[in-house]
Scaffold this motif. Structure first.
Motif, mmCIF file in Angstrom:
data_model
loop_
_atom_site.group_PDB
_atom_site.id
_atom_site.type_symbol
_atom_site.label_atom_id
_atom_site.label_comp_id
_atom_site.label_asym_id
_atom_site.label_seq_id
_atom_site.Cartn_x
_atom_site.Cartn_y
_atom_site.Cartn_z
ATOM 1 N N ALA A 340 2.844 -10.213 -6.334
ATOM 2 C CA ALA A 340 2.379 -11.231 -7.276
ATOM 3 C C ALA A 340 2.313 -10.576 -8.643
ATOM 4 N N GLU A 341 3.469 -10.522 -9.294
ATOM 5 C CA GLU A 341 3.593 -9.865 -10.586
ATOM 6 C C GLU A 341 4.472 -10.696 -11.507
ATOM 7 N N ARG A 342 4.177 -10.622 -12.788
ATOM 8 C CA ARG A 342 4.918 -11.377 -13.784
ATOM 9 C C ARG A 342 5.994 -10.492 -14.406
ATOM 10 N N LEU A 343 7.235 -10.912 -14.256
ATOM 11 C CA LEU A 343 8.355 -10.196 -14.854
ATOM 12 C C LEU A 343 8.494 -10.609 -16.316
ATOM 13 N N PRO A 344 9.009 -9.733 -17.199
ATOM 14 C CA PRO A 344 9.614 -8.429 -16.887
ATOM 15 C C PRO A 344 8.635 -7.266 -16.945
ATOM 16 N N ASN A 345 7.352 -7.535 -17.220
ATOM 17 C CA ASN A 345 6.402 -6.435 -17.390
ATOM 18 C C ASN A 345 5.778 -5.949 -16.086
ATOM 19 N N PHE A 346 5.991 -6.685 -14.991
ATOM 20 C CA PHE A 346 5.404 -6.360 -13.696
ATOM 21 C C PHE A 346 3.871 -6.336 -13.777
ATOM 22 N N SER A 347 3.304 -7.203 -14.594
ATOM 23 C CA SER A 347 1.848 -7.269 -14.701
ATOM 24 C C SER A 347 1.294 -8.106 -13.551
ATOM 25 N N PRO A 348 0.151 -7.713 -12.963
ATOM 26 C CA PRO A 348 -0.440 -8.442 -11.836
ATOM 27 C C PRO A 348 -0.657 -9.918 -12.169
ATOM 28 N N CYS A 349 -0.416 -10.771 -11.188
ATOM 29 C CA CYS A 349 -0.521 -12.210 -11.411
ATOM 30 C C CYS A 349 -1.299 -12.859 -10.266
ATOM 31 N N PRO A 350 -2.598 -12.598 -10.176
ATOM 32 C CA PRO A 350 -3.406 -13.259 -9.146
ATOM 33 C C PRO A 350 -3.531 -14.745 -9.447
ATOM 34 N N ASP A 381 -4.304 -4.604 -4.433
ATOM 35 C CA ASP A 381 -2.883 -4.400 -4.681
ATOM 36 C C ASP A 381 -2.159 -5.744 -4.798
ATOM 37 N N SER A 382 -1.101 -5.788 -5.593
ATOM 38 C CA SER A 382 -0.398 -7.045 -5.839
ATOM 39 C C SER A 382 0.618 -7.398 -4.758
ATOM 40 N N LEU A 383 0.777 -6.559 -3.729
ATOM 41 C CA LEU A 383 1.700 -6.872 -2.634
ATOM 42 C C LEU A 383 1.190 -8.090 -1.861
ATOM 43 N N ILE A 384 2.005 -9.136 -1.786
ATOM 44 C CA ILE A 384 1.591 -10.344 -1.072
ATOM 45 C C ILE A 384 2.478 -10.652 0.125
ATOM 46 N N GLY A 385 3.547 -9.909 0.289
ATOM 47 C CA GLY A 385 4.396 -10.166 1.437
ATOM 48 C C GLY A 385 5.566 -9.206 1.502
ATOM 49 N N LYS A 386 6.145 -9.116 2.688
ATOM 50 C CA LYS A 386 7.320 -8.282 2.902
ATOM 51 C C LYS A 386 8.349 -9.133 3.646
ATOM 52 N N LEU A 387 9.512 -9.267 3.036
ATOM 53 C CA LEU A 387 10.601 -10.005 3.675
ATOM 54 C C LEU A 387 11.540 -8.988 4.307
ATOM 55 N N ILE A 388 11.711 -9.104 5.616
ATOM 56 C CA ILE A 388 12.539 -8.156 6.369
ATOM 57 C C ILE A 388 13.667 -8.917 7.057
ATOM 58 N N LEU A 405 15.881 -15.190 0.829
ATOM 59 C CA LEU A 405 15.232 -15.282 -0.476
ATOM 60 C C LEU A 405 15.352 -16.690 -1.038
ATOM 61 N N GLY A 406 16.475 -17.344 -0.761
ATOM 62 C CA GLY A 406 16.665 -18.713 -1.216
ATOM 63 C C GLY A 406 15.741 -19.699 -0.537
ATOM 64 N N GLU A 407 15.292 -19.381 0.673
ATOM 65 C CA GLU A 407 14.382 -20.257 1.411
ATOM 66 C C GLU A 407 12.918 -20.000 1.085
ATOM 67 N N LEU A 408 12.615 -18.793 0.617
ATOM 68 C CA LEU A 408 11.230 -18.403 0.380
ATOM 69 C C LEU A 408 10.647 -19.147 -0.823
ATOM 70 N N ILE A 409 9.525 -19.813 -0.613
ATOM 71 C CA ILE A 409 8.842 -20.541 -1.688
ATOM 72 C C ILE A 409 7.428 -19.986 -1.847
ATOM 73 N N VAL A 410 7.119 -19.500 -3.034
ATOM 74 C CA VAL A 410 5.761 -19.078 -3.382
ATOM 75 C C VAL A 410 5.467 -19.675 -4.753
ATOM 76 N N ASP A 411 4.763 -20.794 -4.761
ATOM 77 C CA ASP A 411 4.453 -21.477 -6.013
ATOM 78 C C ASP A 411 2.996 -21.256 -6.395
ATOM 79 N N GLY A 412 2.738 -21.298 -7.689
ATOM 80 C CA GLY A 412 1.379 -21.153 -8.201
ATOM 81 C C GLY A 412 1.142 -19.846 -8.915
ATOM 82 N N VAL A 413 1.924 -18.831 -8.554
ATOM 83 C CA VAL A 413 1.824 -17.530 -9.219
ATOM 84 C C VAL A 413 3.246 -17.004 -9.444
#
Length: 450
Positions: A340-350, A381-388, A405-413
């Motif tokens: 959960a990070e905001r690109l391009p700065n990789f700042s945490p985005c809770p 930590d900003s890790l919210i998931g691992k896609l394997i 990755l095309g199917e993964l939806i994480v909205d709100g952050v």
């Protein structure tokens, strides 16, 4: 076998352990801070105990609170996951003093491998190849400059108690030594309470290759091949795969046997990872992680084993359920870390998840504690998931990763999902032609900070 295990962690790794416990018929206890009262690992566990306020120092790092939770619930063993107290030797000793079982290596193994100088000296004696460097800690700037001149630049200064990329600075010349030396010491002191540093030859274009080992604590150990974790940002891994695209079977067998023999010789118990820099066909030891790794699912994918289940088995005194001869590589697996990070700065985005949909289909695994309406707290930590993903070969795994990755939806952050979409357009990713500096250079030209 244990009747009940407490998981001293949170998020996806706590869920990972709970799932293994459930399949084994073992009761699970989740601990949580007040900020995690509605977390998925709390919902999924058989029991839960609140151990403190949001601050990790007052909750997930509070040893008295965790021990008290065991006493309240009757848990007989503690699984630490990764991070937090997973490599804290004092924690392991306290667990043993309370007649509980730590699901992991011994306090001595954690202590030895937690100090980079001692770890390197130990590995040298066990026949593991190491990066050329100083003999022990370097106390003064004068000594650092002398060693740099003797070894030849560039060199890297590392905090002996360091980890996660902290306390590591590169000196490309004698003129850069003072800044690098003082900064590494300062970071070691502020992050780990220890300002001792050592110096190693800095390899210019290495890959990061790590060997998964597993021991029963009785002189038997195996290796489960390697993982390539070369795609890193600020020494933090973002993309991991197994097997390594640059490693031959002969190299795998050679370094794997060295690592398995070293683990057996010290009676290592449980899962461990021996990490190397790999350049021009040579392996150079950098550290050993005495715990389960974030990227363990890619190893599980190609070998078809459950490493958490195996950790629990050997901690209970049972033998490993496989031998070296049983371990055959099947296909290729890749993991990407969704933060959960905001690109391009990789700042945490809770923030609050307004919609979450996990990808599925053949060869896709999503390890995450997200759900619709969940609020990601700002304290951890900003890790919210691992896609394997797993495929018959690397091209199929890469294609499957793109589809998932095309199917993964994480909205709100904001998340790092767009980073991986972009990386999959790069020819070097598909050819496997990259090293530990590749991603940093790519980010400089493709994702300019605002």
């Amino acid at each position: 076998m244990f009747n009940k295990i407490l998981i001293a962690n949170r998020g996806e790794i706590a869920l990972r352990v709970i799932r293994a416990c459930r399949e084994m018929g073992i009761g699970s206890v989740a601990v949580h801070s007040t900020a995690d009262s509605d977390a998925m690992h709390v919902r999924m566990a058989d029991e839960s105990v609140c151990i403190g306020p949001p601050s990790s120092t007052q909750s997930y790092l509070s040893i008295p609170s965790i021990i008290a939770a065991c006493e309240i619930t009757g848990a007989e063993a503690i699984h630490p996951g990764y991070g937090f107290l997973s490599e804290n030797a004092a924690f392991v000793q306290i667990i043993q003093d309370h007649d509980l079982t730590f699901i992991g290596p011994t306090a001595d193994h954690i202590r030895v491998m937690g100090d980079k100088i001692t770890a390197k000296d130990t590995m040298k004696k066990l026949g593991v190849p190491c990066v050329p460097g100083s003999d022990g800690g370097v106390d003064t700037l004068e000594d650092a400059k002398r060693i740099g001149a003797e070894m030849g630049y560039p060199v890297i200064i590392k905090a002996t108690a360091g980890g996660g990329g902290k306390g590591m600075k590169v000196a490309g010349s004698a003129a850069e030594m003072e800044r690098a030396f003082m900064t590494a010491r300062a970071e070691g002191k502020s992050n780990f309470g220890n300002d001792e540093v050592y110096i190693e030859k800095y390899l210019t274009t290495p890959r990061h290759i790590e060997i998964q080992v597993f021991g029963d604590g009785k002189g038997n150990a195996v290796h489960l091949g390697e993982r390539d974790c070369s795609l890193q940002r600020r020494h933090q891994k973002v993309f991991e795969e197994a097997p390594g695209p640059s490693i031959t079977q002969e190299e795998r067998d050679r370094i794997g046997k060295i690592c398995a023999d070293a683990s057996a010789n010290i009676n290592y118990i449980g899962a461990g990872t021996i990490e190397f820099l790999y350049e021009n066909g040579e392996f150079y030891f950098i550290e050993m992680n005495t715990r389960l790794q974030v990227e363990h699912p890619v190893t599980e994918g190609i070998f078809g084993v459950d490493l958490v289940r195996e950790q629990i088995r050997v901690a209970a005194g049972l033998p490993m359920s496989f031998t070296q001869e049983d371990l055959k590589i099947n296909g290729h697996a890749i993991e990407v870390r969704i933060n959960a990070e905001r690109l391009p700065n990789f700042s945490p985005c809770p923030g609050r998840i307004t919609q979450y949909h996990a990808p599925g289909g053949l060869g896709v695994r999503m390890d995450s504690a997200l759900y619709d309406g969940y609020s990601i707290p700002p304290y951890y930590d900003s890790l919210i998931g691992k896609l394997i993903v797993h495929g018959r070969d690397r091209p199929e795994a890469l294609a499957r990763l793109g589809r998932a990755l095309g199917e993964l939806i994480v909205d709100g952050v904001d998340t790092t999902i767009p980073l991986f979409d972009a990386l999959l357009q790069e020819p070097d990713i598909h050819s496997g032609n990259y090293n530990i500096h590749w991603l940093e250079h790519w980010l400089e030209t493709h994702l300019q900070p605002a």
